[in-house]
Design a protein around this motif. Structure first.
Motif, mmCIF file in Angstrom:
data_model
loop_
_atom_site.group_PDB
_atom_site.id
_atom_site.type_symbol
_atom_site.label_atom_id
_atom_site.label_comp_id
_atom_site.label_asym_id
_atom_site.label_seq_id
_atom_site.Cartn_x
_atom_site.Cartn_y
_atom_site.Cartn_z
ATOM 1 N N ILE A 215 0.706 -11.578 -0.060
ATOM 2 C CA ILE A 215 1.803 -10.613 -0.148
ATOM 3 C C ILE A 215 2.921 -11.023 0.802
ATOM 4 N N THR A 216 4.127 -11.054 0.274
ATOM 5 C CA THR A 216 5.315 -11.345 1.079
ATOM 6 C C THR A 216 5.902 -10.035 1.592
ATOM 7 N N PRO A 217 6.747 -10.079 2.619
ATOM 8 C CA PRO A 217 7.403 -8.855 3.078
ATOM 9 C C PRO A 217 8.206 -8.153 1.971
ATOM 10 N N ALA A 218 8.819 -8.912 1.081
ATOM 11 C CA ALA A 218 9.564 -8.293 -0.022
ATOM 12 C C ALA A 218 8.622 -7.535 -0.962
ATOM 13 N N MET A 219 7.464 -8.116 -1.233
ATOM 14 C CA MET A 219 6.468 -7.427 -2.051
ATOM 15 C C MET A 219 5.948 -6.194 -1.314
ATOM 16 N N GLY A 220 5.798 -6.317 0.007
ATOM 17 C CA GLY A 220 5.369 -5.182 0.817
ATOM 18 C C GLY A 220 6.361 -4.026 0.734
ATOM 19 N N ALA A 221 7.640 -4.358 0.696
ATOM 20 C CA ALA A 221 8.665 -3.311 0.571
ATOM 21 C C ALA A 221 8.515 -2.574 -0.753
ATOM 22 N N VAL A 222 8.226 -3.312 -1.816
ATOM 23 C CA VAL A 222 8.017 -2.673 -3.124
ATOM 24 C C VAL A 222 6.779 -1.776 -3.070
ATOM 25 N N LEU A 223 5.704 -2.260 -2.470
ATOM 26 C CA LEU A 223 4.497 -1.435 -2.344
ATOM 27 C C LEU A 223 4.803 -0.129 -1.611
ATOM 28 N N CYS A 224 5.588 -0.221 -0.540
ATOM 29 C CA CYS A 224 5.927 0.980 0.233
ATOM 30 C C CYS A 224 6.776 1.941 -0.575
ATOM 31 N N ALA A 225 7.613 1.413 -1.435
ATOM 32 C CA ALA A 225 8.468 2.278 -2.262
ATOM 33 C C ALA A 225 7.655 3.045 -3.298
ATOM 34 N N LEU A 226 6.506 2.527 -3.672
ATOM 35 C CA LEU A 226 5.667 3.153 -4.699
ATOM 36 C C LEU A 226 4.717 4.167 -4.079
ATOM 37 N N LYS A 227 5.279 5.272 -3.661
ATOM 38 C CA LYS A 227 4.456 6.317 -3.054
ATOM 39 C C LYS A 227 4.189 7.417 -4.072
ATOM 40 N N GLY A 228 3.108 8.111 -3.869
ATOM 41 C CA GLY A 228 2.763 9.198 -4.781
ATOM 42 C C GLY A 228 2.176 8.675 -6.080
ATOM 43 N N GLU A 229 1.883 9.579 -6.953
ATOM 44 C CA GLU A 229 1.248 9.233 -8.225
ATOM 45 C C GLU A 229 2.250 8.989 -9.345
ATOM 46 N N ARG A 230 3.484 9.463 -9.157
ATOM 47 C CA ARG A 230 4.488 9.351 -10.218
ATOM 48 C C ARG A 230 4.988 7.911 -10.331
ATOM 49 N N PRO A 231 4.890 7.321 -11.524
ATOM 50 C CA PRO A 231 5.444 5.977 -11.710
ATOM 51 C C PRO A 231 6.949 5.984 -11.441
#
Length: 138
Positions: free
Chosen positions: A33-49
């Motif tokens: 995982i790159t930091p940019a991918m980590g940022a995307v993971l952090c943005a995906l919070k909650g259950e709502r797509p």
């Protein structure tokens, strides 16, 4: 400090931050995982797509840069990408269980980095720094 060194300071700081994040990700067993991918993971919070547009807005990136990051997360079984039922042109992204676990580790690494960056700063200094950096972003 010379005023013309702003670009050098920002570049060096960015490189140091990314290197430290990569080291922390590696310690957590997330070498893929790159930091940019980590940022995307952090943005995906909650259950709502979330849409690519929503993710891009949260992490302050152009929407076109989000697509390959999401694809890598899908390939790693950390996210699921699906078409919106309201608009077939829109892709929605949500985390898998593995993605949720990875997200928690990414958040931990981010908190550690923030603590390091803010060390010795008062609350007023922190707010001022964020304000100045936001001005540079414009």
């Amino acid at each position: 400090m010379k005023q013309d060194r702003l670009l050098v300071l920002i570049t060096v700081l960015r490189d140091q931050i990314l290197d430290e994040l990569k080291k922390d990700y590696s310690r957590f067993g997330m070498t893929h995982i790159t930091p940019a991918m980590g940022a995307v993971l952090c943005a995906l919070k909650g259950e709502r797509p979330q849409s690519m547009k929503e993710i891009a807005k949260q992490i302050l990136r152009d929407q076109s840069t989000i697509t390959p990051l999401v694809q890598k997360l899908v390939d790693l079984d950390l996210a699921i990408q699906e078409r919106s039922s309201q608009d077939a042109r829109e892709s929605l992204v949500r985390l898998t269980m593995s993605g949720k676990n990875a997200r928690l580790k990414i958040i931990r690494a981010g908190r550690k980095m923030n603590a390091r960056l803010y060390k010795g700063m008062s609350t007023i200094d922190r707010k001022h720094l964020i304000s100045l950096l936001a001005q540079l972003k414009k």
